[in-house]
Design a protein around this motif. Structure first.
Motif, PDB file in Angstrom:
ATOM      1  N   TYR A  85       0.839  -1.183   0.000  1.00  0.00           N
ATOM      2  CA  TYR A  85       0.000   0.000   0.000  1.00  0.00           C
ATOM      3  C   TYR A  85       0.879   1.240   0.000  1.00  0.00           C
ATOM      4  O   TYR A  85       2.088   1.165   0.267  1.00  0.00           O
ATOM      5  N   TYR A  86       0.285   2.374  -0.300  1.00  0.00           N
ATOM      6  CA  TYR A  86       0.990   3.646  -0.288  1.00  0.00           C
ATOM      7  C   TYR A  86       0.043   4.694   0.280  1.00  0.00           C
ATOM      8  O   TYR A  86      -1.139   4.707  -0.056  1.00  0.00           O
ATOM      9  N   VAL A  87       0.568   5.553   1.146  1.00  0.00           N
ATOM     10  CA  VAL A  87      -0.217   6.629   1.745  1.00  0.00           C
ATOM     11  C   VAL A  87       0.364   7.949   1.273  1.00  0.00           C
ATOM     12  O   VAL A  87       1.573   8.168   1.369  1.00  0.00           O
ATOM     13  N   LYS A  88      -0.493   8.810   0.750  1.00  0.00           N
ATOM     14  CA  LYS A  88      -0.065  10.131   0.302  1.00  0.00           C
ATOM     15  C   LYS A  88      -0.849  11.175   1.077  1.00  0.00           C
ATOM     16  O   LYS A  88      -2.075  11.134   1.132  1.00  0.00           O
ATOM     17  N   ILE A  89      -0.111  12.100   1.680  1.00  0.00           N
ATOM     18  CA  ILE A  89      -0.725  13.206   2.420  1.00  0.00           C
ATOM     19  C   ILE A  89      -0.284  14.497   1.748  1.00  0.00           C
ATOM     20  O   ILE A  89       0.919  14.734   1.605  1.00  0.00           O
ATOM     21  N   ASN A  90      -1.234  15.321   1.339  1.00  0.00           N
ATOM     22  CA  ASN A  90      -0.870  16.609   0.741  1.00  0.00           C
ATOM     23  C   ASN A  90      -0.007  17.387   1.719  1.00  0.00           C
ATOM     24  O   ASN A  90      -0.383  17.569   2.870  1.00  0.00           O
ATOM     25  N   GLY A  91       1.150  17.809   1.286  1.00  0.00           N
ATOM     26  CA  GLY A  91       2.041  18.599   2.126  1.00  0.00           C
ATOM     27  C   GLY A  91       3.109  17.783   2.833  1.00  0.00           C
ATOM     28  O   GLY A  91       4.022  18.343   3.414  1.00  0.00           O
ATOM     29  N   VAL A  92       3.014  16.468   2.839  1.00  0.00           N
ATOM     30  CA  VAL A  92       4.035  15.619   3.447  1.00  0.00           C
ATOM     31  C   VAL A  92       4.657  14.809   2.316  1.00  0.00           C
ATOM     32  O   VAL A  92       4.032  13.912   1.767  1.00  0.00           O
ATOM     33  N   GLU A  93       5.892  15.138   1.967  1.00  0.00           N
ATOM     34  CA  GLU A  93       6.529  14.528   0.806  1.00  0.00           C
ATOM     35  C   GLU A  93       7.013  13.112   1.058  1.00  0.00           C
ATOM     36  O   GLU A  93       6.866  12.235   0.233  1.00  0.00           O
ATOM     37  N   LYS A  94       7.619  12.872   2.220  1.00  0.00           N
ATOM     38  CA  LYS A  94       8.219  11.572   2.506  1.00  0.00           C
ATOM     39  C   LYS A  94       7.455  10.915   3.645  1.00  0.00           C
ATOM     40  O   LYS A  94       7.825  11.057   4.802  1.00  0.00           O
ATOM     41  N   ALA A  95       6.399  10.220   3.331  1.00  0.00           N
ATOM     42  CA  ALA A  95       5.551   9.616   4.361  1.00  0.00           C
ATOM     43  C   ALA A  95       5.389   8.132   4.074  1.00  0.00           C
ATOM     44  O   ALA A  95       4.424   7.722   3.456  1.00  0.00           O
ATOM     45  N   VAL A  96       6.363   7.342   4.490  1.00  0.00           N
ATOM     46  CA  VAL A  96       6.285   5.893   4.325  1.00  0.00           C
ATOM     47  C   VAL A  96       5.797   5.325   5.655  1.00  0.00           C
ATOM     48  O   VAL A  96       6.468   5.468   6.665  1.00  0.00           O
ATOM     49  N   PHE A  97       4.636   4.691   5.623  1.00  0.00           N
ATOM     50  CA  PHE A  97       4.019   4.217   6.854  1.00  0.00           C
ATOM     51  C   PHE A  97       4.106   2.697   6.944  1.00  0.00           C
ATOM     52  O   PHE A  97       3.894   1.986   5.964  1.00  0.00           O
ATOM     53  N   SER A  98       4.405   2.211   8.146  1.00  0.00           N
ATOM     54  CA  SER A  98       4.502   0.768   8.358  1.00  0.00           C
ATOM     55  C   SER A  98       3.151   0.150   8.669  1.00  0.00           C
ATOM     56  O   SER A  98       2.988  -1.059   8.556  1.00  0.00           O
TER      57      SER A  98
END
Length: 149
Positions: A19-32
């Protein structure tokens, strides 16, 4: 996310690890870990006048649950900064996209959390003799979920 075959039904089930999570304004957000993606509709029940043997059950208000994201602590500290803006009364609402993928890399499903904002932040647990990854947790409230093709 890998796929496994269910021999009883002959269907393929997608496993939840790609899966991949994208948050507007957070460029590097790799979640476990991502949890709490849920919706619930309350039931409205009423008895019809003159009919004591039956209760009508109709859908009422639909509520969405908070979504919790976990990741290793990073040097940018952007999630904590976002939380602090909210805590200071700045309504920094963002769209959060959660995309699930098959092992082939093909998108299976994508959800968008509308007007999301952090309502809880937890820092890592630290121990002098520990060797675990330092995780931060952020809980997001939002105004609704959209399933996007």
């Amino acid at each position: 996310m890998s796929q496994t075959k269910d021999d009883r039904k002959g269907t393929i089930a997608n496993v939840n690890c790609r899966y991949y999570v994208k948050i507007n304004g957070v460029e590097k957000a790799v979640f476990s870990e991502v949890s709490g993606l849920q919706m619930e509709t309350e039931l409205f029940e009423y008895a019809e006048g003159g009919n004591n043997e039956f209760i009508h059950r109709l859908p009422g208000l639909t509520k969405v649950g908070n979504v919790t994201l976990k990741r290793g602590v990073s040097v940018d500290n952007e999630l904590f900064k976002w939380y602090m803006r909210i805590a200071q009364g700045i309504m920094d609402l963002r769209t959060v996209t959660i995309t699930m993928y098959a092992t082939t890399g093909k998108q299976v499903v994508r959800w968008e959390l509308l007007r999301a904002f952090p309502c809880k932040w937890s820092g890592p647990q630290m121990a002098a003799n520990g060797d675990a990854v330092a995780l931060e947790t952020i809980e997001l409230a939002h105004m609704g979920v959209l399933a996007v093709d």
